[in-house]
Scaffold this motif. Structure first.
Motif, PDB file in Angstrom:
ATOM      1  N   GLU A  75       0.054  17.543   4.777  1.00 39.77           N
ATOM      2  CA  GLU A  75      -0.810  18.609   4.530  1.00 39.77           C
ATOM      3  C   GLU A  75      -2.053  19.064   5.216  1.00 39.77           C
ATOM      4  O   GLU A  75      -2.519  19.995   5.464  1.00 39.77           O
ATOM      5  CB  GLU A  75      -1.534  18.234   3.304  1.00 39.77           C
ATOM      6  CG  GLU A  75      -0.559  18.256   2.026  1.00 39.77           C
ATOM      7  CD  GLU A  75      -1.303  18.008   0.725  1.00 39.77           C
ATOM      8  OE1 GLU A  75      -2.361  17.874   0.679  1.00 39.77           O
ATOM      9  OE2 GLU A  75      -0.460  17.885  -0.248  1.00 39.77           O
ATOM     10  N   LYS A  76      -2.297  18.097   6.561  1.00 42.67           N
ATOM     11  CA  LYS A  76      -3.358  18.526   7.410  1.00 42.67           C
ATOM     12  C   LYS A  76      -2.639  19.199   8.964  1.00 42.67           C
ATOM     13  O   LYS A  76      -3.403  19.387   9.784  1.00 42.67           O
ATOM     14  CB  LYS A  76      -4.110  17.260   7.884  1.00 42.67           C
ATOM     15  CG  LYS A  76      -5.080  16.909   6.623  1.00 42.67           C
ATOM     16  CD  LYS A  76      -5.636  15.427   6.768  1.00 42.67           C
ATOM     17  CE  LYS A  76      -6.384  15.056   5.351  1.00 42.67           C
ATOM     18  NZ  LYS A  76      -7.269  13.708   5.932  1.00 42.67           N
ATOM     19  N   ARG A 128       0.668  -1.148  -0.071  1.00 36.20           N
ATOM     20  CA  ARG A 128      -0.095   0.067   0.104  1.00 36.20           C
ATOM     21  C   ARG A 128       0.877   1.414  -0.046  1.00 36.20           C
ATOM     22  O   ARG A 128       2.182   1.142  -0.254  1.00 36.20           O
ATOM     23  CB  ARG A 128      -0.872   0.080   1.188  1.00 36.20           C
ATOM     24  CG  ARG A 128      -1.748  -1.300   1.235  1.00 36.20           C
ATOM     25  CD  ARG A 128      -2.865  -1.405   2.443  1.00 36.20           C
ATOM     26  NE  ARG A 128      -3.863  -0.376   1.915  1.00 36.20           N
ATOM     27  CZ  ARG A 128      -4.866  -0.593   1.156  1.00 36.20           C
ATOM     28  NH1 ARG A 128      -4.994  -1.794   0.516  1.00 36.20           N
ATOM     29  NH2 ARG A 128      -6.079   0.172   1.233  1.00 36.20           N
ATOM     30  N   ASP A 129       0.240   2.474   0.297  1.00 38.37           N
ATOM     31  CA  ASP A 129       0.974   3.724   0.233  1.00 38.37           C
ATOM     32  C   ASP A 129       1.773   3.976   1.631  1.00 38.37           C
ATOM     33  O   ASP A 129       1.665   3.188   2.271  1.00 38.37           O
ATOM     34  CB  ASP A 129       0.189   4.740  -0.296  1.00 38.37           C
ATOM     35  CG  ASP A 129       0.781   5.695  -1.203  1.00 38.37           C
ATOM     36  OD1 ASP A 129       1.941   6.007  -0.922  1.00 38.37           O
ATOM     37  OD2 ASP A 129       0.132   6.158  -2.280  1.00 38.37           O
ATOM     38  N   THR A 130       2.501   5.103   1.496  1.00 41.46           N
ATOM     39  CA  THR A 130       3.211   5.510   2.758  1.00 41.46           C
ATOM     40  C   THR A 130       2.541   5.611   3.896  1.00 41.46           C
ATOM     41  O   THR A 130       3.116   5.344   5.023  1.00 41.46           O
ATOM     42  CB  THR A 130       4.190   6.768   2.273  1.00 41.46           C
ATOM     43  OG1 THR A 130       3.471   7.682   2.126  1.00 41.46           O
ATOM     44  CG2 THR A 130       5.186   6.325   1.350  1.00 41.46           C
ATOM     45  N   PHE A 159       1.614   9.373   3.093  1.00 43.52           N
ATOM     46  CA  PHE A 159       1.770  10.221   4.054  1.00 43.52           C
ATOM     47  C   PHE A 159       1.650  11.907   4.101  1.00 43.52           C
ATOM     48  O   PHE A 159       0.935  12.266   4.873  1.00 43.52           O
ATOM     49  CB  PHE A 159       2.959   9.667   4.990  1.00 43.52           C
ATOM     50  CG  PHE A 159       3.010  10.256   6.484  1.00 43.52           C
ATOM     51  CD1 PHE A 159       2.763   9.356   7.544  1.00 43.52           C
ATOM     52  CD2 PHE A 159       3.732  11.566   6.672  1.00 43.52           C
ATOM     53  CE1 PHE A 159       2.768   9.959   8.682  1.00 43.52           C
ATOM     54  CE2 PHE A 159       3.673  11.745   8.054  1.00 43.52           C
ATOM     55  CZ  PHE A 159       3.380  11.126   8.995  1.00 43.52           C
ATOM     56  N   ASP A 160       2.107  12.042   3.131  1.00 43.34           N
ATOM     57  CA  ASP A 160       2.040  13.538   2.760  1.00 43.34           C
ATOM     58  C   ASP A 160       0.495  14.173   2.593  1.00 43.34           C
ATOM     59  O   ASP A 160       0.200  15.339   3.464  1.00 43.34           O
ATOM     60  CB  ASP A 160       2.665  13.937   1.421  1.00 43.34           C
ATOM     61  CG  ASP A 160       4.299  13.934   1.570  1.00 43.34           C
ATOM     62  OD1 ASP A 160       4.570  13.798   2.643  1.00 43.34           O
ATOM     63  OD2 ASP A 160       4.918  13.648   0.419  1.00 43.34           O
ATOM     64  N   CYS A 182      13.501  15.946   0.760  1.00 44.52           N
ATOM     65  CA  CYS A 182      14.292  14.751   0.376  1.00 44.52           C
ATOM     66  C   CYS A 182      13.450  13.453   0.920  1.00 44.52           C
ATOM     67  O   CYS A 182      14.090  12.514   0.972  1.00 44.52           O
ATOM     68  CB  CYS A 182      15.715  14.846   1.020  1.00 44.52           C
ATOM     69  SG  CYS A 182      15.970  14.928   2.961  1.00 44.52           S
ATOM     70  N   GLY A 183      12.187  13.771   1.515  1.00 45.59           N
ATOM     71  CA  GLY A 183      11.581  12.677   2.173  1.00 45.59           C
ATOM     72  C   GLY A 183      11.890  12.059   3.458  1.00 45.59           C
ATOM     73  O   GLY A 183      11.358  10.986   4.083  1.00 45.59           O
TER      74      GLY A 183
END
Length: 465
Positions: free
Chosen positions: A240-241, A86-88, A234-235, A196-197
């Motif tokens: 973003e929140k 799945r995603d981060t 996660f971003d 850079c994450g």
């Protein structure tokens, strides 16, 4: 401070060497100080070891990359495995729940998240150690590390800080994702940094978010609900929140080796594998994993890469488009590294509509073993071509050497341990030749031996004479 390294990727950006099982971080194309080739993940793990961060580090990854990580780094490395890719956000949430409920870490502990494959010098990881103090001093919920840009790149995201500060961190105003070069130039003039994450937070921050979303904070419980979690980065889901975000500037070298163009810039050799690059070629690289030679004549600024998955010939300036070009390819990986060694697919043929034949060359490292297993849909023939080992078949053991041919019928239990480095040709034949058609009885060879000896009343373990 705890460090979580994220290892993911679809394996398309450095096709044909990378695939779903061997993403770019596992390609052994970088030369180390000993003059041998290593992968990005091996390079990073070695740097973490030298700065004293290995013991506090874990790797979060998917099942498809687990064997590769254990093969390239260590069988002892601590791994948090996603049950499905799945995603981060779900990956980081799972890692946080593991650190909290399994490692029994204090909620006040700082957790840092970073990709497993940044191309940096060791001072980058020394700088990470300072993140803990920044998280505590800044009162920010999340602290990102921002890299001082060296040119206006459209490939990276940008962190735009608020006003300048005397402190060693800055408050974040906004983010801009992959702008045009003209926009990037303006952002740099504004004091923006490359994203850079890498970021850090107190463990309590993410555990509170899980509770607010009604998600389990206990690792085992979150595992059971993992496929129901939002498949989002996660971003988007968290950063973003978040209102209180700070950035910690880093002025050293940092690079994302995500394209053939950027990767070859850091390679110390222009030729890997069998082949020739003629003298008039400039800035041309050839990486050949096939057993046949490749010759490049009169081509400059070109990458030629060949593997069992395919062959790429590309101008370096357009090599970043490879992911979109090969996105429709959905073939099985033709080469994989496993905890016990490696395999390469030599041929895959459909004889009839419901009958296939798959031929592999398999290498098993000395002291390692294939699991004791059986299949529902295929038979196999193994021909030993190199090395010596012990073959387990239907609860009996025997020594095998080059020239031995081993026949395994559908449903028969079988396994192999390599005494020395061993290679064999495996021919699978059946209706479904898929990796999922494996029923493992025992993973460890001691369990296989104990089982076989208990049935034959033998107490002396078999050995190579």
């Amino acid at each position: 401070m705890k460090l979580v390294l994220l290892s993911g990727g679809s394996g398309k950006r450095l096709w044909p060497l990378s695939n779903n099982a061997r993403s770019k971080q596992f390609l052994k194309v970088l030369e180390n100080e000993k003059g041998t080739l290593e992968s990005m993940v091996q390079r990073v793990w070695g740097q973490l070891d030298r700065v004293g961060l290995v013991d506090s580090s874990v790797i979060a990854t998917s099942k498809s990359q687990l064997d590769m990580i254990r093969s390239q780094i260590s069988s002892e490395v601590e791994v948090i495995m996603e049950p499905t890719r799945r995603d981060t956000f779900p990956a980081i949430a799972l890692a946080a729940s593991y650190i909290y409920s399994v490692k029994k870490t204090s909620l006040d502990e700082v957790v840092a998240i970073l990709p497993v494959d940044p191309y940096v010098h060791e001072d980058f990881f020394e700088k990470i150690k300072d993140l803990e103090n920044v998280v505590r001093e800044s009162d920010a919920d999340i602290v990102l590390m921002g890299v001082q840009p060296t040119y206006p790149s459209s490939k990276y995201g940008y962190i735009v800080p608020k006003e300048k500060s005397e402190r060693n961190y800055l408050q974040v105003s906004r983010f801009t994702e992959k702008p045009s070069e003209e926009q990037a130039h303006a952002l740099i003039e504004e004091g923006a940094l490359w994203n850079c994450g890498l970021f850090a937070f107190k463990l309590s921050y993410l555990i509170n978010i899980l509770e607010e979303k009604g998600l389990p904070t206990r690792y085992e419980e979150l595992l059971k609900q993992y496929d129901k979690m939002p498949n989002i980065s996660f971003d988007y889901e968290v950063v973003e929140k978040t209102e209180k975000i700070a950035v910690f500037p880093y002025e050293g070298n940092w690079k994302d080796l995500g394209t053939w163009n950027t990767l070859t810039e850091e390679m110390d050799t222009s030729l890997i594998g069998k082949g020739i690059i003629s003298e008039e070629c400039e800035n041309t690289h050839l990486i050949n994993e096939l057993d046949i030679p490749i010759t490049v004549l009169g081509l400059s600024n070109v990458i030629v890469a060949a593997s069992p998955d395919g062959i790429l010939v590309s101008d370096k300036g357009t090599s970043h488009r490879i992911k979109e070009i090969v996105g429709e390819f959905d073939n099985r990986p033709m080469y994989e590294e496993r905890r016990w060694g490696w395999y390469r697919v030599l041929d895959h043929t459909k004889i009839e509509e419901d009958h296939e034949v798959l031929t592999k060359r398999i290498g098993v490292k000395a002291g390692c073993n294939l699991s004791y297993q059986y299949h529902y849909h295929r038979s196999e023939v193994w021909t030993i071509i190199k090395g010596e080992g012990v073959f387990a078949h239907e609860d009996k053991l025997k020594v095998v050497r080059p020239g031995d041919v081993l026949q395994i019928k559908v449903g028969e239990r079988h396994g192999l341990k390599a005494v020395t480095d061993l290679e064999m040709i495996e021919v699978q034949s059946g209706t479904q030749l898929i990796e999922e058609d494996i029923v493992r009885v025992y993973m460890k060879w001691d369990e296989v031996e104990d089982h076989c000896y208990s049935l034959t009343n033998r107490k002396d373990k078999i050995s190579i004479i």
